[in-house]
Design an enzyme around this catalytic site. Structure first.
Site, PDB file in Angstrom:
ATOM      1  CG  ASP A 162       1.369  -4.405  11.988  1.00  0.00           C
ATOM      2  OD1 ASP A 162       1.291  -5.178  11.204  1.00  0.00           O
ATOM      3  OD2 ASP A 162      -0.152  -3.443  11.333  1.00  0.00           O
TER       4      ASP A 162
ATOM      5  CG  HIS B 131       4.932  -7.685   9.136  1.00  0.00           C
ATOM      6  ND1 HIS B 131       4.009  -7.423   7.598  1.00  0.00           N
ATOM      7  CD2 HIS B 131       3.812  -6.589   9.327  1.00  0.00           C
ATOM      8  CE1 HIS B 131       2.807  -7.381   7.575  1.00  0.00           C
ATOM      9  NE2 HIS B 131       3.016  -6.651   8.297  1.00  0.00           N
TER      10      HIS B 131
ATOM     11  CE1 TYR C  60       6.133  -3.106   8.946  1.00  0.00           C
ATOM     12  CE2 TYR C  60       5.423  -2.172  11.228  1.00  0.00           C
ATOM     13  CZ  TYR C  60       5.158  -3.195  10.314  1.00  0.00           C
ATOM     14  OH  TYR C  60       4.077  -3.749  10.307  1.00  0.00           O
TER      15      TYR C  60
ATOM     16  CG  HIS D 116      -0.545  -0.324   2.424  1.00  0.00           C
ATOM     17  ND1 HIS D 116       0.377   0.777   3.158  1.00  0.00           N
ATOM     18  CD2 HIS D 116      -1.478  -1.344   3.356  1.00  0.00           C
ATOM     19  CE1 HIS D 116       0.582   0.348   4.118  1.00  0.00           C
ATOM     20  NE2 HIS D 116      -0.535  -0.823   4.935  1.00  0.00           N
TER      21      HIS D 116
ATOM     22  CG  ASP E 279      -0.759  -7.073   6.949  1.00  0.00           C
ATOM     23  OD1 ASP E 279      -1.947  -6.574   7.354  1.00  0.00           O
ATOM     24  OD2 ASP E 279       0.164  -6.423   7.179  1.00  0.00           O
TER      25      ASP E 279
ATOM     26  CD  GLU F 277      -2.958  -2.593   7.161  1.00  0.00           C
ATOM     27  OE1 GLU F 277      -2.542  -2.089   8.959  1.00  0.00           O
ATOM     28  OE2 GLU F 277      -2.941  -1.746   6.485  1.00  0.00           O
TER      29      GLU F 277
ATOM     30  CG  HIS G 245      -3.471  -4.841  13.198  1.00  0.00           C
ATOM     31  ND1 HIS G 245      -4.470  -4.158  13.207  1.00  0.00           N
ATOM     32  CD2 HIS G 245      -2.416  -4.567  12.358  1.00  0.00           C
ATOM     33  CE1 HIS G 245      -4.409  -3.456  12.337  1.00  0.00           C
ATOM     34  NE2 HIS G 245      -2.782  -4.135  11.424  1.00  0.00           N
TER      35      HIS G 245
ATOM     36  CG  HIS H 165      -1.004   0.311  11.732  1.00  0.00           C
ATOM     37  ND1 HIS H 165      -0.738   1.255  10.596  1.00  0.00           N
ATOM     38  CD2 HIS H 165      -0.831  -0.414  11.942  1.00  0.00           C
ATOM     39  CE1 HIS H 165      -0.754   0.096  10.383  1.00  0.00           C
ATOM     40  NE2 HIS H 165      -0.753  -1.091  11.084  1.00  0.00           N
TER      41      HIS H 165
HETATM   42 FE1  FEO Z   1      -1.807  -3.338  10.360  1.00  0.00          FE
HETATM   43 FE2  FEO Z   1       0.914  -5.286   8.732  1.00  0.00          FE
HETATM   44  O1  FEO Z   1      -1.015  -4.433   9.074  1.00  0.00           O
END
Ligand code: FEO
Length: 398
Positions: free
Chosen positions: A165, A225, A192, A25, A83, A81, A79, A146
Site C-alpha cells: 500500500d 494502488h 492516500y 471503506h 483488496d 487486506e 499484504h 499499515h
Molecule cells: Fe491495506 Fe490496499 O490494502
C-alpha cells in the site's frame, strides 16, 4: 480490462482497474482505484500480490495474455487486506493449492483467518530472500504500514521495490507511470497518505531511516494502488518524509456543521479573521465535504477550528463522524479552537475541547459559543478568534 504492461525485462503489471468504486471503506475515491499485481517471469514464475475477490477472473485473464496461469510457481503476498488477497483462493485453485505463498508470519495467520483454508505458507521477514535463477527477491517487514502483516518485496538487481500500500494512490486512469501523469498524481498520493498512513507516521519515519541506512537503490517503486513511480521514485519518498514529519504549515482548516446557519456565520467570520493575518485557510462544511477530504486538508495545516451547534446536549452527528475519523488518524502538531451556536444548554464546545485534548491538540482559546443567532458583536468575537488562531500559528512557525 487492464492491458498487461511490461514494466521491466520479464516483469509485468497484471492487476485490475476498479473504475466504479467511490467509497473505499469510508474513503471517497472519486477516480476509482487499481489493485496492482505483478508477474515476474524467470526460472520460476512469481505473482506478487493479487486483487480484490470480484476481480479474480480478470486477473487470471490478464495473466493468461502472458503465460498460462498454471505456470505460476510461487505467490508472494505482501499484504493480506482483501483488496490484495481476495483473489488468492481463486488463483490457488487455478495454479495448484500446494504452490508456496511467501508472506510474513502475520500474513500467514491473517490469510488463514480470512479464507479458513490452509495454504503452503513460506514465512519470511526482514533479512530473508528468495533466489530464483538470476533474480533475488528480498523481503522487508513493514509492520503496521499499515497492517501487522505488511511487508515489501525488493528485487535488488532490477532495483524495483514492490511496496504494497505504501506510496500508492487511489487513482484509475489511462496512465500508469509517474512520468505520464506528472504532478497531477501528487494530490491523490497526499490523500492516500492522510487517510491510510497518517496514523503510522512515526513508523514511516523509522522505515525511511532504515531504508537510507541500507543504501537500497530504487529505480522503480511499484505500489499496489495507482501509478508506478519509475521516473522519479525519490519524489514520493521525499513527499512521505515531509508528510510523516507532520511539520505544520501556515494553513488553517475551519470545519463546521450548522442547524440554522448561525454556526455557518461564525465559521465565515473566523475564516475572515484567519485570512486577515495572511494565513491560508480552507472553510469546509462537513455536510458537503467528505471526511477523507477534510483529513487531507488537515494533514499540512497547523491550525484547526471546529464548529458545531449543540443538538440533544451533544455535537452534531456529522461533526461527530468527522471528529471520530480525525481522532483515529492522529494528526500531530496542531493548535485548535472550538465554536458554535446553541439554544439553551451549549455542551458542544466542551465536547469538542475534550476531543482536541484526546488528540493532544493545543487549545489556544476556550472557544466561542453564541446563543441562537450571532449579532455583529458576536461575529466580531469570532473574527478575533480567527485572528488569534492565525497569530498563534505564525508565532509557533517563526
Ligand atoms: Fe491495506 Fe490496499 O490494502
Amino acid at each position: 480490462m487492464y492491458k498487461p504492461i511490461e514494466i521491466a525485462d520479464g516483469i509485468y503489471s497484471v492487476g485490475c482497474r476498479d473504475w466504479d468504486i467511490r467509497d473505499f471503506h469510508g474513503y471517497s475515491t472519486y477516480e476509482g482505484t487499481t489493485y496492482n499485481a505483478f508477474l515476474v517471469l524467470g526460472e520460476k514464475n512469481i505473482l506478487i500480490d493479487t486483487v480484490k475477490e470480484n476481480f479474480g477472473d480478470e486477473l487470471l485473464s490478464n495473466i493468461s495474455r502472458i503465460i498460462d496461469p498454471k505456470l505460476i510457481d510461487i505467490v508472494i503476498s505482501n499484504h493480506s487486506e482483501m483488496d490484495h488477497s481476495g483473489a488468492i483462493p481463486k488463483v490457488m485453485d487455478k495454479i495448484g493449492k500446494d504452490k508456496p505463498i511467501y508472506c510474513s508470519k502475520m500474513g500467514a495467520k491473517t490469510l488463514k483467518n480470512h479464507f479458513n483454508q490452509e495454504f503452503n505458507f513460506q514465512v519470511v521477514g526482514s533479512g530473508d530472500s528468495l533466489e530464483v535463477g538470476n533474480r533475488t527477491f528480498s523481503f522487508l517487514d513493514t509492520k503496521m504500514l499499515h497492517w501487522p502483516d505488511s511487508m515489501f518485496t525488493y528485487l535488488a538487481k532490477e532495483a524495483i521495490l514492490f511496496s504494497s500500500d505504501a506510496f500508492g494512490q487511489h487513482y484509475a486512469g489511462d496512465m500508469f507511470f509517474d512520468d505520464e501523469i506528472g504532478d497531477e498524481i501528487i494530490p491523490h498520493a497526499r490523500k492516500y497518505y492522510a487517510n491510510i498512513l497518517l496514523h503510522f507516521s512515526p513508523r514511516v519515519q523509522a522505515l525511511l531511516k532504515d531504508v537510507a541506512k541500507m543504501d537500497m537503490k530504487i529505480k522503480m517503486i511499484c505500489p499496489d494502488h495507482g501509478i508506478l513511480w519509475r521516473d522519479n521514485p525519490s519524489k514520493i519518498i521525499e513527499a512521505y518524509d515531509l508528510w510523516s514529519r507532520q511539520e505544520p504549515c501556515k494553513k488553517a482548516v475551519v470545519l463546521f456543521d450548522s442547524m440554522w446557519d448561525s454556526t455557518t456565520k461564525m465559521a465565515r467570520a473566523i475564516t475572515s479573521g484567519i485570512e486577515s493575518e495572511d494565513v491560508n485557510v480552507r472553510l469546509m462544511n462537513t455536510r458537503k465535504c467528505h471526511r477523507s477530504d477534510i483529513i487531507t486538508e488537515i494533514l499540512e495545516a497547523g491550525a484547526i477550528a471546529v464548529g458545531s451547534p449543540t443538538l440533544n446536549n451533544s455535537i452534531f452527528p456529522v461533526i461527530a463522524d468527522v471528529m471520530t475519523y480525525i481522532k483515529g488518524l492522529r494528526p500531530q502538531n496542531k493548535i485548535a479552537a472550538a465554536f458554535g451556536s446553541y439554544g439553551w444548554s451549549g455542551e458542544a464546545i466542551k465536547i469538542l475541547n475534550k476531543d482536541f485534548e484526546e488528540m493532544k491538540m493545543d487549545i489556544i482559546d476556550p472557544g466561542v459559543k453564541i446563543q441562537y443567532v450571532p449579532d455583529e458583536a458576536d461575529l466580531e468575537r469570532c473574527f478575533e478568534l480567527g485572528v488569534k488562531l492565525a497569530k498563534t500559528l505564525k508565532e509557533r512557525l517563526s
